[in-house]
Design an enzyme around this catalytic site. Sequence first.
Site, PDB file in Angstrom:
ATOM      1  CG  ASP A 104      76.447  12.253  44.977  1.00 52.54           C
ATOM      2  OD1 ASP A 104      76.718  11.580  43.992  1.00 52.54           O
ATOM      3  OD2 ASP A 104      76.386  13.495  44.979  1.00 52.54           O
ATOM      4  CG  ASN A 125      72.554  13.098  40.939  1.00 51.04           C
ATOM      5  OD1 ASN A 125      72.541  14.015  41.752  1.00 51.04           O
ATOM      6  ND2 ASN A 125      73.630  12.407  40.679  1.00 51.04           N
ATOM      7  CG  ASP A 126      72.751  12.503  45.032  1.00 50.73           C
ATOM      8  OD1 ASP A 126      73.176  11.566  44.362  1.00 50.73           O
ATOM      9  OD2 ASP A 126      73.358  13.574  45.198  1.00 50.73           O
ATOM     10  CD  GLU A 177      89.730  20.654  28.581  1.00 47.88           C
ATOM     11  OE1 GLU A 177      88.571  20.920  28.254  1.00 47.88           O
ATOM     12  OE2 GLU A 177      90.448  19.839  27.993  1.00 47.88           O
ATOM     13  CE  LYS A 197      74.064   8.547  42.479  1.00 44.54           C
ATOM     14  NZ  LYS A 197      74.392   9.922  42.827  1.00 44.54           N
ATOM     15  N   GLY A 222      77.636   8.912  39.837  1.00 43.67           N
ATOM     16  CA  GLY A 222      77.357   8.929  38.410  1.00 43.67           C
ATOM     17  C   GLY A 222      78.641   9.039  37.604  1.00 43.67           C
ATOM     18  CG  ASP A 223      81.978  11.422  38.779  1.00 41.18           C
ATOM     19  OD1 ASP A 223      82.014  12.096  37.749  1.00 41.18           O
ATOM     20  OD2 ASP A 223      81.867  11.887  39.913  1.00 41.18           O
ATOM     21  NE  ARG A 250      89.448  13.858  38.223  1.00 38.55           N
ATOM     22  CZ  ARG A 250      88.135  13.872  38.097  1.00 38.55           C
ATOM     23  NH1 ARG A 250      87.356  13.855  39.159  1.00 38.55           N
ATOM     24  NH2 ARG A 250      87.587  13.903  36.921  1.00 38.55           N
ATOM     25  CB  THR A 265      80.146  15.144  42.159  1.00 35.53           C
ATOM     26  OG1 THR A 265      80.688  14.073  41.425  1.00 35.53           O
ATOM     27  CG2 THR A 265      80.714  16.450  41.701  1.00 35.53           C
TER      28      THR A 265
END
EC number: 7.6.2.1
Lengths: 377, 1251
Positions: free
Chosen positions: B425, B879-880, B557, B856, B742-743, B660, B427
């Site tokens: 994964d 999510n993993d 941000e 995944k 997921g990014d 980034r 993040t």
Amino acid sequence: MATTANAATTTPGSAIARNEVKPQSQKPIYTRFSQQEMHACKPLMTPARIVAVFMTVGVVFIPIGIATLLASTSVVELVDHYGHACLDNSAAQVNQSLRTREERISFIKNPSNPKNCTRTIRILKLMKQPIYMYYEITNFHQNHHRYVKSKSEPQLQGQQASPEQLKICAPEDSVGGQPVIPCGLVAWSFFNDTYSLALNNGTSVPVNKKGIAWKSDMDKVSSTVYASNFQNNNPSAYIGGGKLPVDSPLRDNEDLWVWMRPAALSKFRKLWGRIERDLYPGDELQVNIQNVYNCFSFNGQKKLVLSTTSWMGGKNNFVGTAYLTIGLLCVALAIGFFFMYYSHPRPLGNTKQFSWNNEKQVKQRGFQSTQPRTILR
Amino acid sequence: MARGKNRLRFSKLYTWAGCLRPQSPLERQQSMSVGGPGFSRVVFCNNSAKHLQKPYRYKSNYVSTTKYNVVTFLPKALFEQFRRVANMYFLLAAILALTPVSPYSAASLIAPLVFVVGVSMCKEALEDWRRFIQDNEINNRKVKIHVGEGKFEKREWKKVKVGDIVKVEKDSFFPADLLMLSSGFPDGVCYVETMNLDGETNLKLKKSLERTVELDEDHEFATFEGKVRCEDPNSSLYTFIGNLEYHEEVLPVGPQQILLRDSKLRNTPFIYGVVIFSGHETKVMQNATDPPSKRSRIERKMDKIIYLLFLVLLFISVVGSIAFAVRTKFNMPDWWYLRPRDTDMYYDPNQAFLSGLLHLITAMILYGYLIPISLYVSIEVVKVLQARFINNDIQMYYPETDQPARARTSNLNEELGQIDTILSDKTGTLTCNQMEFIKCSIAGTAYGRGVTEVERATARRLGKDPRVLGDASIVEEGERSLGGDGSDVEMRPMSAKPHVKGFNLKDERLQDGHWMDQPNAEEIRMFLRILAVCHTAIPEVDEATGTITYEAESPDEASFVVAARELGFEFLRRNQSSVIVKEPGPNRVPVEREYNILNLLEFNSTRKRMSVVVRDESGQILLMCKGADSIIYDRLGRNGKQYWNATKAHLAKYGDAGLRTLALSYRKLEESEYEQWNATFTKAKTTIGPDRDELLDKASDMVEKDLILVGATAVEDKLQKGVPECIDRLAQAGLKIWVLTGDKQETAINIGFACSLLRQGMHQIIVGLETPEMRAIEENGDKNQIAKAARESITLQLATGNHQINLDTDDDNPHALIIDGKSLMYALEDGLKHELLNLATQCASVICCRVSPKQKAMITRLVKEGTGKATLGIGDGANDVGMIQEADIGVGISGVEGMQAVMASDFSIAQFRFLERLLIVHGHWCYKRIALMIVYFFYKNITFGLTLFYYEAFTTFSGQTAYNDWYTSLFNVFFTSLPVIALGVFEQDVSSRVCLQFPALYQQGPRNMFFTWSRILGWMANGVYSSLVAFFFTTAAVEIEAYRKDGQLAGIEELGAAMYTCVVWVVNVQVAMALSYFTWIQHVFIWGSIALWYVFLVAYGAINPTQSTTAYKVFVETLVDSPMYWFITILIPVVCVLPYAVYQAYQRMFHPMDHHLIQEIHYLQKHITDPDMYKQERTKAVEKTHQGVSSRVRASLSMELTKQRFYGDGHLQSTGEKQDSMPRHVDNRLESPLINGSLDKTPRNNFSYKV
């Protein structure tokens, strides 16, 4: 300041976990043991050491081999196959000639037939006392499971064995509701040939039958146990081997305890007694045999064995030969390794032999991303 | 945020697409079905007492993930135990032992079984207990529940009932699935973080029904009543259908009002909600699948060996039984001493067939020792101890969070040593999910001397003084991070100020107001102003300290606003229509300026930019825009490109350093132009219907043009400490690393660069569906048409990719595959997945972005099953979980977010970098240990078991054993177990240090060099040989002749004890030879086991003969005096290990393996005396790879070399500066042949990301 990341560090779950459940640090303790860094040593097998180890084994084994072989060859052993000969001899006494196995079986089974005979054993070499006297039987499966378990330890220890406990002795467990003592097939098939020895000059050779059984075997037997309901008390019973006197304790009958310790293989010897005098070359030993035990049914042979012992025991060349062979083999290996190493020496820690320096191996492995098709099946 | 004072209507600030849009007819239609089948649930709000009766009695909120409870433990655990074939077999044997068929006494068979099963069950119980404790922790979390009369009290989660009104406060998890009634904001919105559900870190907006918004005080719930009718519990996270009956109105309720358990309330003071689903009925629990029981490859192969041994067992049993039947039928009638006419059925010559059958059972029990009863339990004990060592490894302890590594399921330890592909994964796993503003380029000048983790790693690799990179402090830093202490405190000699989170720009030209002395001060001012104004963050003032923190939608941000503040533009307040910024005035005196926000053009994935239109105090209207560089470039005006070339060069460099980047620009608007545009925009905004988004986009396009480029920002998505190095080492160990995230694609590619999974010069194969044609089809096509077109497109792209790779065999420029979730939807279909796998396995790096948790898991399965190699899934979020469970090994990062990943994982570590040690050290060791242990186990049991068989042959297969019952049953338990456990727990071929120094050693595992069939069969053959020697040598030695001086002869007792002694010696000497790590423990265990046998023999022989039977005094009386006995106990072990010794000697002498050579080098101290050689070998001892820092360095060196060839000598001397100053072509990658038509549109990956 960005609080997003900040707030994330204190989730309620972790706060609980840290403050309430585990107040103390979870930091592992440092010890050489817990970090698997303990001092360890194993001598590295360098070529020199390999040669040395094989050489050492060889050098140690060869003398042992020679010594044990010498011990074995120093043993004098005389074997007399008397079973068939003796029976034929006895049969001749009543003018019978036994040709077939069946005839022999019926002859030996008939209690009224004479069974004694005399065999002459010529002494060829000096036999120093003590000379051990064995009988040897072949093709007799004393190690058969049915046979081995067919005896009752509690009964021999003088306990009141219940019929249930005696079940293992079946069919020799009881007669008419009364327990057979000693019960079981082992006792029932008790070997009962007897031997008496004399020299050719007529002097009888006494045979010491004390101390032929293991003391531990005798310990297992209570001195208050007497034979009872054993085959001799029931004329109708199916008689197997020897009978037992009812008036002396079973414990005193060392022959029985020798017999009761089952042999490991189907060809076996049993100690019968000790001759406690030297026998000289030229002596002729007259052995009077009561040849009553039925070996003919199972195609067995009976032999009488006279043997001296060395410090290693009886005549057995195997151990000596094995030691000698292995010793020589190790020496040969040591020499072999030495020369192989001598002709293809390899420096220790030779970096060229690393798999990553070895072109063939690198090629074999290939580069991962260029040989993918084999992956799919 | 203080309520009332700052009643900001968030709904006004954001024009969230979707959530505030009028309900679509479809949704309306759906809510009609409430009450029908599948929609039977009724919830009485604020009246949980009603749910105590039928039919409304729903499940409680108590959640249990345990496998057993007190009642079910025994039957269930027993069932689990006896599912193992071997255990079942031993149970049968134990039952049969109660019958006369058994050759052994019942106790001697039952006791070991009870022990073995008992130990395994204890382990199960312990593991379940731990789960119970964890459940308990969750069940006992507190939440405020309405207890009547408007009062709320804190109660445990487990007491939450359906229908309860709960008040959840900021940063707490929701205890159950809630229907949101109202929030701390007047418009009833709240922010939810669903990290645990889908791994997305951005906040999601939820909104309560308009009707219930007013219920925002405790006391209002005294009288609140309502009734919810809704769908039954189901696992769909993103749907919900129901009605709320409130005040005699029926209000439709959708997913927008549902707050799911395990998600977290963020940036919102509190919410009120009513519990709809509780406990196991919640959506997240419905999603939970039972953890799959995983078994390692070795264990699966071991099963095959056990089956093989079963066959052998069956074979010899049948042979024995036939022989027995034949002998019984034809020979036994002559054996009068057995009373053949009076036998029972077991030995009946007249029923030889029956006797033979019964004997078969006996034989199966008798030779059962071929199958090691204690193997499972020994392996289990060993693995638990191995796991303890993993847990105790101080070098995998992370002091910051007080987290050691945890082996949560111990039965996969050896699989750690066989991993081929790591699926990671992003993040929270590779990155900390923490953004730091680190560099910027303003008006063509690059600022920021901070050094990224990547640059640092590269510099270290090159052996270059990292100072060249611009920061003196990083030398120490780098060294410290090498030392591996977990502290993240960095020395900052540049400024005495404490480190500010989100800001790491170190440049004296900008800091402390010095920027005003720069020649391009005006541009800098504009740059900072854009940073301070063009965003959607909300300041939050801590009333106690007066400091301001910012709540932003994404961490990047936040970092912009922080950076602006640190450089003098402090964003103070935001109100409904303006932003107040404190900025340096003309005389460097800070003044507060108000910027009127006229419009906000939000970010979305197609626009890839955001803008604000503001009116400053002078009345000037400005449009400030930040976005992906390619997007901005297209919109620059003719006069706005002044700095473009310089900025582009900087952007390329930043991109390669894994940063980034965003480009910042502005334009001035005339009042009239603005009025005109604003009318169009407002019209678009108020449109209702499907065209709204399109109209908005068009309107935005109209104004976002003729921009003037000011500069660019570079934010470091902070990698976790040591990640590049760790990836480098893992790559060198031959592991392939795939990133599944997921990014967005851009972010993923950025991180790919940051982790050196991607680098300049790699051919990127981008598979995606973001083509204009696809978009066109999507817009007007029906579903089938879209799917068909998409499938065709993907098929084509995959085929082209494969073709491309085949054409291109240039090793220096490898390929990387980047594929997104949408494409995967089609590519993972049956027909295409092999194409995909084929392509992916040929690529050096694979990055999958925008993948759903399910995808995944699917990718993981594809790799696992397609390649047949072991995969490792590593992740930190819920999510993993799918991936973690699907992979052969799941590793959870026990970070700060949630516990789901950890709970589902097999191993948990605190930081990604610990993976290196976990795999390369512990994995390598455990693999070799278990592999050796198993083959040795079979060896020892074959050696022992076959001697029983041979002896049988000599007893006409009557079932008689040479050994006493207790010798046999204790063989595996006492006399041979500890050495093999020591082998399994402690064995090391090389030390952990060497493992790390020579990562290539790891490949012994994935290549499975120590558990091949040849090796297994070799050991088995060794066992057969040893058994033959042990039996025939012993019998030959103690045959019919006297075996000692006193003339006595050996019976079964003596033969058995002597043979057994030899077997004990043989197997223990053999293990001593097989071990390479000898501490006092091994010595004690091995020689102690042998000594124990003698002790046992003496002690057992001393007890009553009724118990000791054949062992009675056998040693003290008969064996101890016999030289023959002692000679064979020396002879037989030597003969037995001779072939192994010769093999070992030969191998060591002429074909040493890598670890042998390393042992030799260490023995000769060559690593000290010849450090150069050692270092050289260490650098060579790597697998060829295109991932990781080293390969990047290698590639760049070879690039330099090529250049040198072109330009002559002298270019190489100053590699460092060269890299810095060399204007590398921005889109190096674009020059490589690309296959996807869409690339023209999307690819300037480094430079775009979410605003």
